[in-house]
Scaffold this motif. Structure first.
Motif, PDB file in Angstrom:
ATOM      1  N   MET A   1       1.135  -1.018  -0.184  1.00 42.42           N
ATOM      2  CA  MET A   1      -0.255  -0.083   0.869  1.00 42.42           C
ATOM      3  C   MET A   1       0.708   1.228   0.111  1.00 42.42           C
ATOM      4  N   THR A   2       0.366   2.021  -0.787  1.00 44.71           N
ATOM      5  CA  THR A   2       1.257   3.042  -0.998  1.00 44.71           C
ATOM      6  C   THR A   2       0.167   4.400  -0.593  1.00 44.71           C
ATOM      7  N   LYS A   3       1.447   5.468   0.289  1.00 48.35           N
ATOM      8  CA  LYS A   3       0.403   6.670   0.422  1.00 48.35           C
ATOM      9  C   LYS A   3      -0.521   7.290  -0.335  1.00 48.35           C
ATOM     10  N   ASP A   4      -0.354   7.312  -1.752  1.00 49.82           N
ATOM     11  CA  ASP A   4      -0.970   7.552  -2.880  1.00 49.82           C
ATOM     12  C   ASP A   4      -2.404   6.895  -3.089  1.00 49.82           C
ATOM     13  N   GLU A   5      -2.099   5.831  -2.482  1.00 48.28           N
ATOM     14  CA  GLU A   5      -3.457   4.818  -2.266  1.00 48.28           C
ATOM     15  C   GLU A   5      -4.292   5.205  -1.673  1.00 48.28           C
ATOM     16  N   ILE A   6      -3.906   5.480  -0.401  1.00 44.57           N
ATOM     17  CA  ILE A   6      -4.785   5.647   0.788  1.00 44.57           C
ATOM     18  C   ILE A   6      -5.448   6.863   0.263  1.00 44.57           C
ATOM     19  N   ARG A   7      -4.625   8.069   0.137  1.00 46.69           N
ATOM     20  CA  ARG A   7      -5.271   9.186  -0.220  1.00 46.69           C
ATOM     21  C   ARG A   7      -6.163   8.794  -0.875  1.00 46.69           C
ATOM     22  N   GLN A   8      -6.161   8.115  -2.223  1.00 46.81           N
ATOM     23  CA  GLN A   8      -7.612   8.174  -2.620  1.00 46.81           C
ATOM     24  C   GLN A   8      -8.554   7.396  -2.093  1.00 46.81           C
ATOM     25  N   LEU A   9      -7.809   5.893  -1.051  1.00 45.50           N
ATOM     26  CA  LEU A   9      -9.370   5.563  -0.459  1.00 45.50           C
ATOM     27  C   LEU A   9     -10.329   6.633   0.278  1.00 45.50           C
ATOM     28  N   ILE A  10      -9.217   7.298   0.826  1.00 42.73           N
ATOM     29  CA  ILE A  10     -10.041   8.498   1.652  1.00 42.73           C
ATOM     30  C   ILE A  10     -10.738   9.477   1.135  1.00 42.73           C
ATOM     31  N   GLN A  11     -10.338   9.746   0.152  1.00 41.88           N
ATOM     32  CA  GLN A  11     -10.845  10.648  -0.690  1.00 41.88           C
ATOM     33  C   GLN A  11     -12.074  10.575  -1.826  1.00 41.88           C
ATOM     34  N   ALA A  12     -11.938   8.918  -2.028  1.00 43.62           N
ATOM     35  CA  ALA A  12     -13.083   8.690  -2.649  1.00 43.62           C
ATOM     36  C   ALA A  12     -14.306   8.292  -1.229  1.00 43.62           C
ATOM     37  N   GLY A  13     -13.668   8.003  -0.145  1.00 42.21           N
ATOM     38  CA  GLY A  13     -15.276   7.517   1.147  1.00 42.21           C
ATOM     39  C   GLY A  13     -15.460   8.873   1.406  1.00 42.21           C
ATOM     40  N   LEU A  14     -14.935  10.364   1.858  1.00 47.78           N
ATOM     41  CA  LEU A  14     -14.941  11.583   2.155  1.00 47.78           C
ATOM     42  C   LEU A  14     -14.669  12.502   0.355  1.00 47.78           C
ATOM     43  N   PRO A  15     -15.157  12.509  -0.275  1.00 44.28           N
ATOM     44  CA  PRO A  15     -14.668  13.074  -1.620  1.00 44.28           C
ATOM     45  C   PRO A  15     -14.835  15.008  -1.280  1.00 44.28           C
ATOM     46  N   GLN A  16     -15.330  15.431  -0.218  1.00 44.81           N
ATOM     47  CA  GLN A  16     -15.238  16.553   0.395  1.00 44.81           C
ATOM     48  C   GLN A  16     -13.318  16.856   0.672  1.00 44.81           C
ATOM     49  N   ALA A  17     -12.831  16.594   1.715  1.00 49.17           N
ATOM     50  CA  ALA A  17     -11.680  16.226   1.968  1.00 49.17           C
ATOM     51  C   ALA A  17     -10.826  17.007   1.426  1.00 49.17           C
ATOM     52  N   GLN A  18      -9.933  17.463   2.172  1.00 50.00           N
ATOM     53  CA  GLN A  18      -8.966  17.866   1.553  1.00 50.00           C
ATOM     54  C   GLN A  18      -8.017  16.159   2.251  1.00 50.00           C
ATOM     55  N   VAL A  19      -7.008  15.867   1.244  1.00 49.27           N
ATOM     56  CA  VAL A  19      -6.042  14.718   1.884  1.00 49.27           C
ATOM     57  C   VAL A  19      -4.296  15.023   1.224  1.00 49.27           C
ATOM     58  N   THR A  20      -4.262  14.818   2.792  1.00 45.33           N
ATOM     59  CA  THR A  20      -2.139  14.146   2.613  1.00 45.33           C
ATOM     60  C   THR A  20      -2.217  13.613   3.416  1.00 45.33           C
ATOM     61  N   VAL A  21      -1.075  12.768   2.931  1.00 45.50           N
ATOM     62  CA  VAL A  21      -0.968  10.893   3.197  1.00 45.50           C
ATOM     63  C   VAL A  21       1.280  11.175   3.313  1.00 45.50           C
ATOM     64  N   HIS A  22       1.375  10.916   4.921  1.00 49.78           N
ATOM     65  CA  HIS A  22       3.219  10.797   4.638  1.00 49.78           C
ATOM     66  C   HIS A  22       3.315   9.986   4.953  1.00 49.78           C
ATOM     67  N   GLY A  23       4.517   8.969   4.671  1.00 49.85           N
ATOM     68  CA  GLY A  23       5.184   8.077   4.888  1.00 49.85           C
ATOM     69  C   GLY A  23       5.926   7.344   3.107  1.00 49.85           C
ATOM     70  N   ASP A  24       7.254   6.739   4.263  1.00 55.39           N
ATOM     71  CA  ASP A  24       7.420   5.808   2.663  1.00 55.39           C
ATOM     72  C   ASP A  24       8.154   4.603   3.472  1.00 55.39           C
ATOM     73  N   ASP A  25       7.628   4.336   4.222  1.00 53.94           N
ATOM     74  CA  ASP A  25       8.287   2.520   4.347  1.00 53.94           C
ATOM     75  C   ASP A  25       6.650   1.133   3.600  1.00 53.94           C
ATOM     76  N   GLY A  26       6.235   1.934   3.327  1.00 49.92           N
ATOM     77  CA  GLY A  26       4.908   1.157   2.793  1.00 49.92           C
ATOM     78  C   GLY A  26       3.576   0.116   4.073  1.00 49.92           C
ATOM     79  N   GLN A  27       4.224   0.692   5.171  1.00 53.57           N
ATOM     80  CA  GLN A  27       3.514  -0.016   6.691  1.00 53.57           C
ATOM     81  C   GLN A  27       3.372   1.260   7.460  1.00 53.57           C
ATOM     82  N   HIS A  28       3.632   2.327   7.749  1.00 56.71           N
ATOM     83  CA  HIS A  28       3.363   3.484   8.266  1.00 56.71           C
ATOM     84  C   HIS A  28       2.787   4.424   7.982  1.00 56.71           C
TER      85      HIS A  28
END
Length: 72
Positions: A1-28
């Motif tokens: 799972m990447t930070k971009d995938e997580i951002r997209q999932l959150i935005q799909a579920g909360l379309p009005q949200a502004q989402v920023t995701v950080h994390g480069d180890d693939g788990q945290h």
């Protein structure tokens, strides 16, 4: 799972949200979610709304997600 995938999932579920995701180890990851839907809701309810967008991926594909949530 990447930070971009997580951002997209959150935005799909909360379309009005502004989402920023950080994390480069693939788990945290750290997510900052700003959404009008959070207005009047306690922090725990806001976090549950975000976790609901990720479903079963939490604990399976995403080991840890630190959240900062707030209303617009």
């Amino acid at each position: 799972m990447t930070k971009d995938e997580i951002r997209q999932l959150i935005q799909a579920g909360l379309p009005q949200a502004q989402v920023t995701v950080h994390g480069d180890d693939g788990q945290h990851f750290e997510a900052d979610v700003v959404c009008a839907d959070f207005a009047g809701k306690p922090m725990l309810a806001q976090h549950r709304m975000v976790y609901a967008t990720l479903g079963e991926r939490m604990g399976r594909d995403i080991h840890a997600l630190q959240l900062k949530t707030r209303a617009v």
